[in-house]
Write an enzyme that holds these catalytic residues in place. Structure first.
Site, PDB file in Angstrom:
ATOM      1  N   GLU A 122      -3.360  -3.723   6.069  1.00 49.02           N
ATOM      2  CA  GLU A 122      -2.677  -4.643   7.010  1.00 49.02           C
ATOM      3  C   GLU A 122      -3.048  -3.401   8.656  1.00 49.02           C
ATOM      4  O   GLU A 122      -3.426  -2.757   8.163  1.00 49.02           O
ATOM      5  CB  GLU A 122      -1.344  -4.732   6.987  1.00 49.02           C
ATOM      6  CG  GLU A 122      -0.949  -5.672   5.935  1.00 49.02           C
ATOM      7  CD  GLU A 122       0.577  -5.618   5.154  1.00 49.02           C
ATOM      8  OE1 GLU A 122       1.070  -4.806   6.130  1.00 49.02           O
ATOM      9  OE2 GLU A 122       0.852  -6.091   4.245  1.00 49.02           O
ATOM     10  N   HIS A 129       6.943  -7.712  15.706  1.00 47.11           N
ATOM     11  CA  HIS A 129       5.908  -8.319  14.747  1.00 47.11           C
ATOM     12  C   HIS A 129       4.957  -9.569  15.757  1.00 47.11           C
ATOM     13  O   HIS A 129       5.201 -10.038  16.373  1.00 47.11           O
ATOM     14  CB  HIS A 129       6.253  -9.365  13.421  1.00 47.11           C
ATOM     15  CG  HIS A 129       5.197  -9.057  12.633  1.00 47.11           C
ATOM     16  ND1 HIS A 129       4.002  -9.810  12.755  1.00 47.11           N
ATOM     17  CD2 HIS A 129       5.464  -8.875  11.032  1.00 47.11           C
ATOM     18  CE1 HIS A 129       3.689  -9.492  11.631  1.00 47.11           C
ATOM     19  NE2 HIS A 129       4.439  -9.369  10.832  1.00 47.11           N
ATOM     20  N   ARG A 184       0.237  -2.642  15.342  1.00 48.94           N
ATOM     21  CA  ARG A 184       1.325  -3.574  16.063  1.00 48.94           C
ATOM     22  C   ARG A 184       1.458  -4.261  17.119  1.00 48.94           C
ATOM     23  O   ARG A 184       1.998  -4.881  18.012  1.00 48.94           O
ATOM     24  CB  ARG A 184       2.648  -3.578  14.841  1.00 48.94           C
ATOM     25  CG  ARG A 184       2.007  -4.373  14.151  1.00 48.94           C
ATOM     26  CD  ARG A 184       3.600  -4.953  12.731  1.00 48.94           C
ATOM     27  NE  ARG A 184       3.360  -5.153  11.892  1.00 48.94           N
ATOM     28  CZ  ARG A 184       4.248  -4.711  11.369  1.00 48.94           C
ATOM     29  NH1 ARG A 184       5.142  -4.515  11.594  1.00 48.94           N
ATOM     30  NH2 ARG A 184       3.960  -5.087   9.600  1.00 48.94           N
ATOM     31  N   HIS A 219      11.292  -7.390  15.435  1.00 51.29           N
ATOM     32  CA  HIS A 219      11.116  -7.411  13.545  1.00 51.29           C
ATOM     33  C   HIS A 219      11.694  -6.443  12.841  1.00 51.29           C
ATOM     34  O   HIS A 219      12.646  -6.084  11.580  1.00 51.29           O
ATOM     35  CB  HIS A 219       9.999  -7.555  13.455  1.00 51.29           C
ATOM     36  CG  HIS A 219       9.245  -7.568  11.667  1.00 51.29           C
ATOM     37  ND1 HIS A 219       8.966  -8.547  11.488  1.00 51.29           N
ATOM     38  CD2 HIS A 219       8.758  -6.262  11.846  1.00 51.29           C
ATOM     39  CE1 HIS A 219       8.756  -8.221  10.335  1.00 51.29           C
ATOM     40  NE2 HIS A 219       8.227  -6.662  10.052  1.00 51.29           N
ATOM     41  N   ARG A 251       6.257   2.059  13.224  1.00 47.56           N
ATOM     42  CA  ARG A 251       5.985   1.701  12.566  1.00 47.56           C
ATOM     43  C   ARG A 251       4.418   1.394  11.263  1.00 47.56           C
ATOM     44  O   ARG A 251       4.094   0.703  12.171  1.00 47.56           O
ATOM     45  CB  ARG A 251       6.853   1.475  11.294  1.00 47.56           C
ATOM     46  CG  ARG A 251       7.054   1.216  10.192  1.00 47.56           C
ATOM     47  CD  ARG A 251       8.160   0.341   9.490  1.00 47.56           C
ATOM     48  NE  ARG A 251       8.020  -1.187   9.758  1.00 47.56           N
ATOM     49  CZ  ARG A 251       7.690  -1.938   8.914  1.00 47.56           C
ATOM     50  NH1 ARG A 251       7.513  -1.678   8.317  1.00 47.56           N
ATOM     51  NH2 ARG A 251       7.828  -3.649   9.667  1.00 47.56           N
TER      52      ARG A 251
HETATM   53  P1  FAD Z   1      18.275  -4.985   4.001  1.00 47.43           P
HETATM   54  O1  FAD Z   1      16.830  -5.149   2.881  1.00 47.43           O
HETATM   55  O2  FAD Z   1      18.533  -5.689   5.483  1.00 47.43           O
HETATM   56  O3  FAD Z   1      19.824  -5.057   3.280  1.00 47.43           O
HETATM   57  C1  FAD Z   1      20.872  -4.567   4.146  1.00 47.43           C
HETATM   58  C2  FAD Z   1      22.224  -5.353   3.982  1.00 47.43           C
HETATM   59  O4  FAD Z   1      23.147  -4.413   3.968  1.00 47.43           O
HETATM   60  C3  FAD Z   1      21.929  -6.536   3.467  1.00 47.43           C
HETATM   61  O5  FAD Z   1      22.334  -7.048   1.893  1.00 47.43           O
HETATM   62  C4  FAD Z   1      23.407  -7.128   4.307  1.00 47.43           C
HETATM   63  O6  FAD Z   1      24.042  -7.716   4.396  1.00 47.43           O
HETATM   64  C5  FAD Z   1      24.344  -5.638   4.255  1.00 47.43           C
HETATM   65  N1  FAD Z   1      25.037  -5.412   5.240  1.00 47.43           N
HETATM   66  C6  FAD Z   1      24.736  -5.216   6.417  1.00 47.43           C
HETATM   67  N2  FAD Z   1      26.084  -5.043   7.750  1.00 47.43           N
HETATM   68  C7  FAD Z   1      27.291  -5.164   6.215  1.00 47.43           C
HETATM   69  C8  FAD Z   1      28.347  -4.707   6.595  1.00 47.43           C
HETATM   70  N3  FAD Z   1      28.551  -4.634   7.702  1.00 47.43           N
HETATM   71  N4  FAD Z   1      29.216  -4.931   5.277  1.00 47.43           N
HETATM   72  C9  FAD Z   1      28.590  -5.358   4.142  1.00 47.43           C
HETATM   73  N5  FAD Z   1      27.214  -5.636   3.972  1.00 47.43           N
HETATM   74  C10 FAD Z   1      26.547  -5.663   4.696  1.00 47.43           C
HETATM   75  N6  FAD Z   1       8.787  -4.047   5.401  1.00 47.43           N
HETATM   76  C11 FAD Z   1       7.422  -4.123   4.059  1.00 47.43           C
HETATM   77  O7  FAD Z   1       7.053  -2.381   4.415  1.00 47.43           O
HETATM   78  N7  FAD Z   1       6.508  -4.776   4.094  1.00 47.43           N
HETATM   79  C12 FAD Z   1       6.569  -5.515   4.309  1.00 47.43           C
HETATM   80  O8  FAD Z   1       5.915  -6.828   4.023  1.00 47.43           O
HETATM   81  C13 FAD Z   1       7.965  -6.579   5.242  1.00 47.43           C
HETATM   82  N8  FAD Z   1       7.886  -7.920   5.685  1.00 47.43           N
HETATM   83  C14 FAD Z   1       8.812  -8.417   6.365  1.00 47.43           C
HETATM   84  C15 FAD Z   1       9.079  -9.229   7.457  1.00 47.43           C
HETATM   85  C16 FAD Z   1      10.282 -10.041   7.205  1.00 47.43           C
HETATM   86  C17 FAD Z   1      10.097 -11.324   7.539  1.00 47.43           C
HETATM   87  C18 FAD Z   1      10.854  -8.872   7.792  1.00 47.43           C
HETATM   88  C19 FAD Z   1      12.203  -9.503   8.303  1.00 47.43           C
HETATM   89  C20 FAD Z   1      10.604  -7.459   7.770  1.00 47.43           C
HETATM   90  C21 FAD Z   1      10.016  -6.830   6.751  1.00 47.43           C
HETATM   91  N9  FAD Z   1       9.814  -5.689   6.384  1.00 47.43           N
HETATM   92  C22 FAD Z   1       9.079  -4.882   5.841  1.00 47.43           C
HETATM   93  C23 FAD Z   1      10.576  -5.324   6.107  1.00 47.43           C
HETATM   94  C24 FAD Z   1      11.999  -4.502   5.304  1.00 47.43           C
HETATM   95  O9  FAD Z   1      11.418  -5.859   4.733  1.00 47.43           O
HETATM   96  C25 FAD Z   1      13.365  -3.827   5.426  1.00 47.43           C
HETATM   97  O10 FAD Z   1      12.803  -3.187   6.534  1.00 47.43           O
HETATM   98  C26 FAD Z   1      13.959  -3.704   4.658  1.00 47.43           C
HETATM   99  O11 FAD Z   1      13.598  -4.764   3.431  1.00 47.43           O
HETATM  100  C27 FAD Z   1      15.118  -3.170   4.874  1.00 47.43           C
HETATM  101  O12 FAD Z   1      15.577  -2.925   3.564  1.00 47.43           O
HETATM  102  P2  FAD Z   1      17.157  -1.851   3.424  1.00 47.43           P
HETATM  103  O13 FAD Z   1      17.795  -2.243   1.727  1.00 47.43           O
HETATM  104  O14 FAD Z   1      16.822  -0.709   4.437  1.00 47.43           O
HETATM  105  O15 FAD Z   1      17.979  -3.622   4.326  1.00 47.43           O
HETATM  106  C1  SIN Z   2       4.310  -8.399   6.892  1.00 46.71           C
HETATM  107  O1  SIN Z   2       3.886  -8.596   6.070  1.00 46.71           O
HETATM  108  O2  SIN Z   2       3.242  -8.724   7.994  1.00 46.71           O
HETATM  109  C2  SIN Z   2       4.755  -7.574   7.832  1.00 46.71           C
HETATM  110  C3  SIN Z   2       5.405  -6.275   7.287  1.00 46.71           C
HETATM  111  C4  SIN Z   2       5.730  -5.308   7.460  1.00 46.71           C
HETATM  112  O3  SIN Z   2       6.369  -5.309   8.879  1.00 46.71           O
HETATM  113  O4  SIN Z   2       5.179  -4.404   7.349  1.00 46.71           O
END
Ligand code: FAD
Ligand code: SIN
Length: 518
Positions: free
Chosen positions: A113, A240, A287, A348, A383
């Site tokens: 990537e 993104h 990015r 993003h 990032r």
């Molecule tokens: P999340 O997975 O967002 O989980 C947060 C949780 O907190 C959820 O369950 C939510 O409901 C809960 N929550 C929030 N507020 C409250 C509240 N007040 N009370 C109770 N619960 C609450 N990163 C990569 O490294 N590789 C990728 O390929 C990639 N692709 C991506 C594609 C997309 C479309 C997106 C949106 C992001 C992508 N990212 C990628 C970024 C990555 O997915 C996220 O940064 C990561 O998954 C965040 O994980 P997390 O556990 O911190 O939060």
């Molecule tokens: C993507 O698949 O392009 C997202 C990867 C990322 O946000 O790290």
């Protein structure tokens, strides 16, 4: 209701669940999550998770790429920790049942990537996140020490403030005793915990166009900010470069960067390549550079989108690697093997957040933060793609070790009172919330987007102050609802983003200001 748990976890994405699985070996865990447990940013991740597995890749190369993308603001110690621990943590995900694609020889098939000098991104087709979410959730549901409470919304962290003691940013030893949780019947539960983890994810919904699902409303960052904990680097919002241009769709559907790693090329709607004008790495530049280039090209041409061209790629391999994107585009009449894909940048990822050390400790005692809501120092001002899932598993492991160490000497704070809400007005006027949300997103999108200026920042702050006051007023009077709490949190986050951007008197990484040309 009053409840006591050893480990309170707020959030059920990769950060919350991987931590829960570890600490559950040492005590009772309660995971609260505001929607269904599966609805997280994690579930939407496409590209994959960066980790060093095979030569010619090395930890040093991954470290160098991360630091280069971070535009001088990465904390090198943290980068070294995250990357040298990547192999072990990814193996753990695999041991928990996560599948990643392999090639014909049985080795993991690694993708490349933007900003990566090697192929190092483990993936499961183009839906890596949903595979990780599935595996972790299945494990957590089966664990006898883990209770998952869906549709439970954390409203505030409990600190000395709730015991009637004045807390300011300078108060030494602010302590977290648990959290107030709005349950599905509309009542507020008091959950007392020995340690609390915030794993609430991102805040993409501050903007009108985002790849983030509706749950990404910056609740954790706002709760910590209100509790006077340290929050940093919030000006660094990653857009993104390539979300599918399909104006009314929310969230915006992501077209993974791995598609560019696979050979897709950015072109104007008229079919001309343009990235060579901006960076020698062309479509695979980091990015911030690609998003700004697209923004500029759209301004020059007046078009609503640019395009991603896959038509020269091997059709079968393309469909096999990216079945999700192929199907999605086809559903709106775009055959990616024959048509260019219209794309636009979308908010993003938030690089800053709750300040933590290398063990997930926040500035508040007994409170950890991991995942997208945290600011470890890994990402700096920008990032590197696929480093966030990695950050979540490395630092959830480290926070779990730390929390387990402390649990034997920690105790509950019995003096914590029940939630005292004075709100009595049943908020029937949802329109107030939806309109204010639109206003907020309009302000942030138009004034604090990919390109900023002093004038735009000031305008944004002036306008934000009006909706801040109106919403605080509504919050005090109303019976609480998740929508109202989310709006308030988004406004808090927007305020921190603007104020952080105002303090940064330079253009750096994701913060680009016309007043400070690079
Ligand atoms: P999340 O997975 O967002 O989980 C947060 C949780 O907190 C959820 O369950 C939510 O409901 C809960 N929550 C929030 N507020 C409250 C509240 N007040 N009370 C109770 N619960 C609450 N990163 C990569 O490294 N590789 C990728 O390929 C990639 N692709 C991506 C594609 C997309 C479309 C997106 C949106 C992001 C992508 N990212 C990628 C970024 C990555 O997915 C996220 O940064 C990561 O998954 C965040 O994980 P997390 O556990 O911190 O939060
Ligand atoms: C993507 O698949 O392009 C997202 C990867 C990322 O946000 O790290």
């Amino acid at each position: 209701m009053r409840k006591k748990v050893d480990f309170l976890v707020i959030g059920s994405g990769i950060a919350g669940l991987s931590y829960a699985l570890k600490v559950a070996e040492h005590g009772k865990v309660c995971v609260v999550t505001k929607s269904t447990a599966a609805e997280t940013n994690t579930r939407y991740a496409q590209g994959g998770i960066a980790a060093v597995l095979y030569t010619p890749d090395t930890y040093e190369k991954h470290i160098k790429d991360t630091i280069e993308a971070g535009a001088g603001l990465c904390d090198e110690k943290i980068v070294r920790i995250a990357i040298t621990e990547s192999t072990e943590r990814v193996q753990e995900l695999i041991d928990w049942g996560t599948h990643f694609d392999k090639d014909k020889s049985g080795r993991y098939d690694l993708a490349r990537e933007g900003g990566h000098s090697e192929y190092r991104v483990l993936h499961f087709k183009d839906k890596t996140g949903s595979e990780i979410q599935r595996a972790l959730l299945e494990k957590a549901i089966q664990h006898p020490n883990i209770e998952i409470l869906e549709h439970h919304f954390a409203i505030e962290l409990i600190t000395q403030h709730h015991l009637g003691i004045k807390v300011t940013k300078d108060t030494p030893d602010i302590e977290c005793y648990g959290a107030y949780i709005l349950n599905p019947s509309g009542k507020v539960d008091t959950v007392l915990s020995k340690t609390t983890l915030i794993a609430t994810g991102g805040a993409g919904n501050v903007y009108s166009t985002t790849t983030n699902p509706g749950v990404a409303t910056g609740d954790g960052v706002s709760m910590v900010y209100r509790a006077k904990g340290r929050v940093e680097n919030m000006e660094f919002i990653q857009f993104h470069p390539t979300s599918l241009y399909n104006p009314d769709e929310k969230p915006s559907f992501l077209i993974t960067e791995a598609l560019r790693g696979f050979g897709a090329i950015l072109k104007t709607a008229g079919g001309n390549e343009f990235m060579e004008k901006y960076d020698k790495r062309k479509s695979l530049a980091p990015r911030d550079i690609v998003a700004r280039a697209i923004d500029n090209e759209m301004k020059i041409s007046g078009d609503d989108f640019v395009c991603l061209d896959c038509r020269h790629l091997n059709k079968n391999e393309l469909i096999n690697h990216f079945p999700n994107i192929y199907a999605k585009c086809l559903s709106i009449g775009i055959d990616i093997t024959k048509d260019m894909i219209p794309v636009v940048p979308a908010a993003h990822y938030i690089c800053g957040g709750i300040k933590t050390d290398e063990y997930g400790n926040t500035s508040i005692k007994n409170l950890y933060a991991v995942g997208e809501c945290s600011s470890t120092g890994l990402h700096g001002a920008n990032r590197l793609a696929s480093n966030s899932l990695l950050e979540a598993i490395v630092f959830s492991h480290r926070a779990s070790v730390e929390a387990v160490k402390k649990i034997s000497s920690a105790d509950y704070c019995e003096k914590v009172p029940e939630w005292n809400s004075e709100g009595t007005v049943l908020n029937e006027e949802m329109v107030l919330i939806t309109q204010t949300l639109k206003e907020l997103q309009f302000i942030m999108t138009n004034y604090i987007g990919i390109v900023r200026s002093n004038l735009r920042l000031k305008r944004a702050l002036d306008r934000l102050e009006i909706i801040y006051r109106e919403t605080e007023d509504l919050y005090i009077k109303s019976i609480l609802t998740p929508r109202l709490c989310e709006l308030r949190n988004l406004i808090n986050c927007a305020y921190i983003i603007i104020k952080s951007a105002m303090k940064r008197k330079e253009s750096r990484g994701l913060h680009y200001s016309l007043d400070f040309p690079e």
